[in-house]
Enzyme design. Structure first.
Site: not given
Ligand code: S3P
Length: 437
Positions: A32, A131, A324, A397
């Site tokens: 992230s 998605r 996650d 994952r």
């Molecule tokens: C992420 C936010 C999460 C997570 C993704 C990474 C991010 O998704 O599941 O793997 O980097 O902002 P959501 O914000 O849709 O829950």
């Protein structure tokens, strides 16, 4: 299409039981934070440098997208160097921006590109194109953005006609860092102050990093405010190890019989450590050591020892901080004594795969007692797993979680579709081999 890393992990991996995980390791940089480093570095003035950048397929998609938007980005070992061109320095791309499997790249780019003065199109792989995108398209439209997609804007490809944006106060029906970040990134181009509120606080890397890059941003509990049209300034970012990658090693060490594993320099941002709290509740022997602050994020070493786990109840408010980690948490639940009930987690159905049905199916093939719920799962653990053939459904994952399951399942576990691990952790098997006994 760029699939730069395909081939570094075989597409089928066979596992057999191991005694444990022993020794020390450092996991690769946070996914992230790596995405956000490229995004913010590109629209800041001057150079942004980050160490421990995650050169995985998802992040390479973001790097390639910003190169197509006219930004010079260099790789020096694990470092990334970005020559930012300022808030209004991006150029119209001459082809679609391909974001592969990455929801984060797609949704954050949609927010950032909504406020530009040019046209762009974002699209990704088959999973990405299924998605939901209306979660970002709706708030962006309220800001005056013109973002179009299939099914009334819900699915990529997304076509974006850059517009003059205005600030909004947006109350999000879901807790999502991707939605929050898309709105905040549009907010830095909007006239006035944009605010965003969500039911439970999701990961806050965008807020922390916007502040480090000099944005006018304020946070009050679950509400974030950002003032638009202020220049950002490039900076040095220190990227901690990804706790979501560490999660596979943590669960593997907990459920195998002779483990003592130290994972060093892991990001322990409280908006990301929910699954550690859940594992502690399950009786996990986990210690957080040497906590310190590295640039914008807290880091620590995590010491994990083999543990006898027991089932717990997981509620809606537990979900965003562990979002996650559910695939591997389900493996821990199957190995734990007693019942684990997961509720309020319907977001898992719209991840890289439908993680509720996918993980439930894989666990059932391994002999676990699992009942699928619309918004979660009931897992009756402690009955042992036996090797079988399981499928990742192209979800990185899920693939790594089944590899962890294969370390405790009797006989051989064959995991099909493991090539997708390149998405977030191309060297996963090498890291594992170093600590498995
Ligand atoms: C992420 C936010 C999460 C997570 C993704 C990474 C991010 O998704 O599941 O793997 O980097 O902002 P959501 O914000 O849709 O829950």
């Amino acid at each position: 299409m760029t699939t730069l890393l395909k081939g570094s992990i075989p597409d089928k991996i066979t596992m057999e039981p191991v005694k444990g995980l022993m020794g020390e390791l450092e996991v690769p940089g946070d996914k992230s934070i790596s995405h956000r480093t490229v995004i913010l570095g590109s629209v800041a003035d001057g150079i942004t440098e980050a160490d421990c950048f995650l050169w995985s397929e998802d992040n390479i998609m973001t790097v390639e997208a910003f190169k197509s938007l006219g930004i010079k980005i260099d790789k020096k070992n694990s470092q990334v160097i970005i020559e930012g061109k300022g808030l209004y320095g991006l150029e119209e791309p001459n082809d679609i921006l391909y974001t592969g499997n990455s929801g984060t790249a797609t949704r954050l780019l949609a927010g950032l590109l909504a406020g530009q003065s040019f046209f762009s199109v974002i699209s990704g792989d088959e999973s990405l194109r299924k998605r939901p995108m209306s979660r970002v398209v709706n708030p962006l439209s309220l800001m005056g953005a013109r973002v179009y997609g299939r099914d009334g804007g819900n699915f990529a490809p997304l076509a974006i006609i850059g517009s003059d944006l205005k600030a909004v106060e947006y109350s999000s029906p879901i807790s999502s860092a991707q939605v929050k970040s898309a709105v905040l990134l549009a907010g830095i181009y909007a006239e006035g102050e944009t605010s965003f509120i969500e039911p439970y606080k999701s990961r806050d890397h965008t807020e922390r990093m916007l502040s480090a890059f000099g944005a006018d941003i304020a946070v009050n509990n679950k509400k974030v405010y950002v003032k638009g049209r202020r220049q950002l300034k490039g900076c040095k970012v220190s990227i901690p190890g990804d706790i979501s990658s560490a999660a596979f090693f943590i669960v593997a060490a907990l459920i195998t019989p002779e483990s003592e594993l130290l994972i060093k320099r892991v990001g322990v941002n409280p908006t990301r450590t929910g699954f550690i709290d859940l594992l502690l509740k399950m009786g996990g022997n986990i210690e957080i050591l040497n906590k310190s602050e590295k640039s914008t994020e807290p880091v620590a070493d995590i010491l994990v020892r083999s543990s006898r786990l027991h089932g717990i109840d997981i509620k809606e408010y537990d979900v965003p901080r562990a979002i996650d980690e559910f695939p591997v948490l389900c493996i821990a639940a199957a190995a734990a004594d007693g019942r684990t009930v997961i509720r309020g987690a319907s977001e898992l159905r719209v991840k890289e795969s439908d993680r509720i049905s996918n993980i439930a199916e894989g666990l059932r093939s391994l002999g676990a007692r699992v009942e699928e719920l619309p918004d979660g799962m009931v897992i009756d653990g402690g009955h042992g797993l036996s090797g079988a053939v399981v499928k990742s459904y192209g979800d990185h994952r899920a693939a790594m979680s089944f590899i962890v399951a294969g370390m405790v399942a009797s006989g051989f576990t064959e995991i099909l579709g493991t090539g997708c691990i390149d998405t977030s952790f191309p060297d996963f098997m090498d890291y594992l081999k170093r600590v498995v006994i």
